[in-house]
Scaffold this motif. Structure first.
Motif, PDB file in Angstrom:
ATOM      1  N   ALA A  19     -17.161 -38.620-132.414  1.00 25.85           N
ATOM      2  CA  ALA A  19     -16.473 -39.605-133.257  1.00 25.85           C
ATOM      3  C   ALA A  19     -15.703 -40.608-132.399  1.00 25.85           C
ATOM      4  N   LYS A  20     -15.059 -40.146-131.338  1.00 26.96           N
ATOM      5  CA  LYS A  20     -14.321 -41.055-130.457  1.00 26.96           C
ATOM      6  C   LYS A  20     -15.260 -42.051-129.794  1.00 26.96           C
ATOM      7  N   LEU A  21     -16.414 -41.577-129.344  1.00 23.57           N
ATOM      8  CA  LEU A  21     -17.367 -42.478-128.696  1.00 23.57           C
ATOM      9  C   LEU A  21     -17.889 -43.522-129.667  1.00 23.57           C
ATOM     10  N   LYS A  22     -18.174 -43.115-130.900  1.00 23.26           N
ATOM     11  CA  LYS A  22     -18.674 -44.072-131.892  1.00 23.26           C
ATOM     12  C   LYS A  22     -17.618 -45.114-132.243  1.00 23.26           C
ATOM     13  N   GLN A  23     -16.384 -44.680-132.462  1.00 21.18           N
ATOM     14  CA  GLN A  23     -15.329 -45.624-132.794  1.00 21.18           C
ATOM     15  C   GLN A  23     -15.028 -46.556-131.627  1.00 21.18           C
ATOM     16  N   SER A  24     -15.052 -46.030-130.412  1.00 21.79           N
ATOM     17  CA  SER A  24     -14.834 -46.873-129.241  1.00 21.79           C
ATOM     18  C   SER A  24     -15.914 -47.934-129.125  1.00 21.79           C
ATOM     19  N   SER A  25     -17.151 -47.527-129.372  1.00 24.50           N
ATOM     20  CA  SER A  25     -18.268 -48.466-129.278  1.00 24.50           C
ATOM     21  C   SER A  25     -18.147 -49.579-130.314  1.00 24.50           C
ATOM     22  N   GLN A  26     -17.840 -49.216-131.555  1.00 22.96           N
ATOM     23  CA  GLN A  26     -17.736 -50.217-132.615  1.00 22.96           C
ATOM     24  C   GLN A  26     -16.546 -51.155-132.393  1.00 22.96           C
ATOM     25  N   THR A  27     -15.396 -50.586-132.039  1.00 24.13           N
ATOM     26  CA  THR A  27     -14.201 -51.407-131.833  1.00 24.13           C
ATOM     27  C   THR A  27     -14.372 -52.354-130.654  1.00 24.13           C
ATOM     28  N   SER A  28     -14.915 -51.841-129.545  1.00 21.71           N
ATOM     29  CA  SER A  28     -15.090 -52.672-128.355  1.00 21.71           C
ATOM     30  C   SER A  28     -16.098 -53.787-128.601  1.00 21.71           C
ATOM     31  N   THR A  29     -17.160 -53.490-129.329  1.00 17.64           N
ATOM     32  CA  THR A  29     -18.142 -54.524-129.650  1.00 17.64           C
ATOM     33  C   THR A  29     -17.513 -55.645-130.463  1.00 17.64           C
TER      34      THR A  29
END
Length: 248
Positions: A19-29
């Motif tokens: 979940a952390k990796l997915k949220q990091s990916s979406q937020t950073s994008t």
């Protein structure tokens, strides 16, 4: 405490990392895209001060770099975690093949870059853009000259823009303060919650360890096949015990 309990803890750790990796990916994008558009599409005045121009360029570059680094970490690790996570109903032991434990520091780094450092930099970027858009700057000094006790039209407009930039900065500062207070309180409660859960789990594991340290009575365990069964069961419990320690 059975091995199923340990597997449950291991899968919880995997789902949290995923979940952390997915949220990091979406937020950073999202935020890096906004920063890139702001840098490319910004209508910079010809008379902008060199200090403000340097601050805008440096902040935008660092902001994009931080989010792209978080995006790189998420893109590299997430496929392997997803591949293991998709097998949780077929092979409960597949969690041991996931690299999320070994790469835990990188996952936390991506999470911090994307949600904490990246958002704070984005707020600073917004403040700089407010000054670029609202404040009329000549060589680093805002024009506010009085003529016979009054302001000319251009000077009045410059004064209004300066006030708008100042008010925007104050409002943004309030939001930055609220964000920092929320982040501090949030991580405080998260750490407190993990401490309570870990303390409870350690108590259960300590009780299990005490049971494992007890030597079986030879008068009770006389049959060779029964001794083998007990040895295998104790070995399985010891393995589960060490795995549970790693998942805390």
């Amino acid at each position: 405490m059975s091995s199923k309990k340990y597997d449950h803890l291991a899968w919880n750790s995997l789902w949290l990392s995923r979940a952390k990796l997915k949220q990091s990916s979406q937020t950073s994008t999202l935020l890096s895209g906004f920063a890139m558009v702001a840098m490319v599409e910004a209508d910079l005045p010809s008379d902008i001060s060199i200090q403000l121009l340097i601050a805008f360029g440096v902040t935008t570059t660092i902001l994009i770099g931080v989010h792209l680094f978080a995006l790189l970490i998420s893109t590299c690790i997430l496929p392997y975690v997803d591949a293991v996570g998709s097998r949780h109903t077929v092979d409960p032991e597949a969690v041991r093949e996931s690299p999320h434990k070994r790469l835990h520091k990188y996952i936390e780094l991506a999470w911090a870059f994307s949600t904490i450092i990246g958002i704070v930099l984005f707020m600073f970027e917004l403040g700089i853009i407010c000054w670029i858009k609202f404040a009329h700057v000549y060589g680093g000094n805002v024009v506010m000259k009085h003529v016979n006790g009054t302001l000319s039209d251009d000077e009045s407009s410059a004064s209004n823009r300066w006030i708008a930039a100042l008010v925007s900065s104050v409002v943004l500062g309030v939001f930055v303060l609220v964000f920092l207070v929320f982040a501090a309180r949030f991580y405080y409660f998260i750490v407190l919650h993990r401490y309570e859960v870990s303390t409870k789990a350690m108590s259960e594991l300590q009780a299990l360890k005490q049971n494992l340290d007890v030597t079986p009575d030879p008068n009770v365990v006389n049959d060779a096949s029964r001794r083998d069964f007990v040895a295998v069961d104790l070995h399985s419990d010891r393995s589960s015990y060490h795995e549970a320690i790693d998942n805390l």
